[in-house]
Design an enzyme around this catalytic site. Sequence first.
Site: not given
Ligand SMILES: Nc1ncnc2c1ncn2[C@@H]1O[C@H](COP(=O)(O)OP(=O)(O)O)[C@@H](O)[C@H]1O
Ligand SMILES: Cc1ncc(COP(=O)(O)OP(=O)(O)O)c(N)n1
Length: 550
Positions: A205, A238, A240-243
């Site tokens: 990602k 952004t 919680g995007t990963g979850c």
């Molecule tokens: N500003 C953004 N615009 C578009 N897509 C995004 C943006 N930020 C994150 N994403 C997408 O959200 C998803 C989660 O990515 P990421 O942020 O790398 O992971 P995490 O939330 O686990 O830290 C991926 O599909 C990434 O491409």
């Molecule tokens: C309870 C809990 N689980 C996971 C996360 C991390 O979430 P994630 O989707 O990786 O997003 P970010 O908020 O770290 O970008 C969390 N914060 N809490």
Amino acid sequence: MSALPRLERPGYLRVDEPAATGSVAADRIRRRIPNILSIAGSDPSGGAGIQADLKSIAANGGYGMAAITALTAQNTRGVRAVHVPPVAFLTEQLDAIADDARVDAVKLGMLGSAEVVAAVGDWLVGTRPAVVVLDPVMIATSGDRLLDADAERALRDLLPLADLVTPNLAELAVLVGEPVADDWAAALAQGRALAAATGVRVLVKGGHLAGPETPDALVEADDTTVGFDGARIATTNTHGTGCSLSSAIATRRAVTGDWSVAVGEARAWLRESIAAGSELEVGGGNGPIHHFAGVWARGGTTTPPTPADLAAEWWEETAGIRSAIDDLPFVRRLADGSLPRDAFLDYLGQDAVYLRDYARVLAAASRLAPDADAQRFWAGSAAGALAEELASHERLLAGAAATAHPEPDATTTAYLDHLLAAVARGEYGVVVAALLPCFQLYVDLGMRLAAGGFGAAARRPEHPYAPWLASYADPGFAESTRIATGILATTAAAATPALRERMRRAYRVSAEHELAFFGAPRGGSAAEAAAPHDADGARNPATVVATATA
Ligand SMILES: Nc1ncnc2c1ncn2[C@@H]1O[C@H](COP(=O)(O)OP(=O)(O)O)[C@@H](O)[C@H]1O
Ligand SMILES: Cc1ncc(COP(=O)(O)OP(=O)(O)O)c(N)n1
């Protein structure tokens, strides 16, 4: 109010199942809704963790279940505290679910401690879910640790039990034991190394890359790679995007059975939800994404009426018209057999004229029908109106030396103009709505006549109009009416509120024309036959309608 007994909501007009025609609603019922289990931590602010997972699963077409590994005290600005409950209780939660419900896919999120990782690993080995997506949550975007150091090692051992692992750049670096990649090529190389070393497909990602692009890539253990491009959305929402992405992928994989399709669909949904995140007003830090932005935009947030509700409601709206029809001298005298023959033949002649154009309107409904079953049904009804009903009219009229095709009178003309205008407007729903009262009111009347609701005379074989009365109580006609009502109701339920209102009006006006048609002056004995039961001024159909609708 009619003094005659009335059947309450007769069975042949009930709509409690989708009509026997192909429809979006029927397709939806046939498709199995997957059960998706999130094993993750709780985020009380609702943007990440199990709260985000359950929203993502629901928005992507699954039924969400959640077993909680850890409680966090966090908001959009950061994590304040983490509490990991006794691990035995997590196992209790997991067993309670597995003992009772089918689990089509599992998403693993924050696991918190090495003991939790071990317990989840044991449970996965014991239950072998068909789909396991592991989001190796280690550090939140805020920089707070969500997994202790021992657990990071334990997590590596869990990887082979997953079908897909979805690390962000920092988590990927930990898993391959390298520094965090600072460009996409380096990130891809790390993803390939992880997939090759573990035999597990990896979603690399690019959300944390610097720059205007956020690419993701699905890397198989054999190095096959599918890339997904997308411009960075300018937002701070952004959290919680990963979850959200990992639980959406688990859901779409359970629905579609294909990993790259699932990632593509989940990303499309995620991007729409990220873009709409600023509509939410939650906290002063990194806000949540709007998980239901697309669903609300396309489906609305109010619960539309069901087909069964609509059918019952519209039928109920014709109660006054039905009472007025029951009270017409024409109907009463038809029932007791005292209706003069010339009045009956006059009625029959107008009905024959009406049927020829009614068949054209049925054919138009077939032409406009959105699916083959409905198309067939209306075409069959058009053919039936001509072949059976019109032919029987013509036989009766010929036998009586009356003309089978008289000129349409004012009442018949008004009714046909209403039906033909609906066809000219070209809206299927409106055409069907305009057609229905003819089906329903005749079946209703015919059934009640046959049941003795208008006195015993109508049931006697020697009744002068016995064959005619029998044709309206025909079970085949009742079945056609049930199907037509089902089509009307499902079409109305799927319509926009504005179209539904146009349909309701067309239905109502047709019912009023039915009353006028029954109440029109007929034959030499018109004055006697058509005079209202308890008043003297209702020969004009408009007056009859006004009386009924008042
Ligand atoms: N500003 C953004 N615009 C578009 N897509 C995004 C943006 N930020 C994150 N994403 C997408 O959200 C998803 C989660 O990515 P990421 O942020 O790398 O992971 P995490 O939330 O686990 O830290 C991926 O599909 C990434 O491409
Ligand atoms: C309870 C809990 N689980 C996971 C996360 C991390 O979430 P994630 O989707 O990786 O997003 P970010 O908020 O770290 O970008 C969390 N914060 N809490």
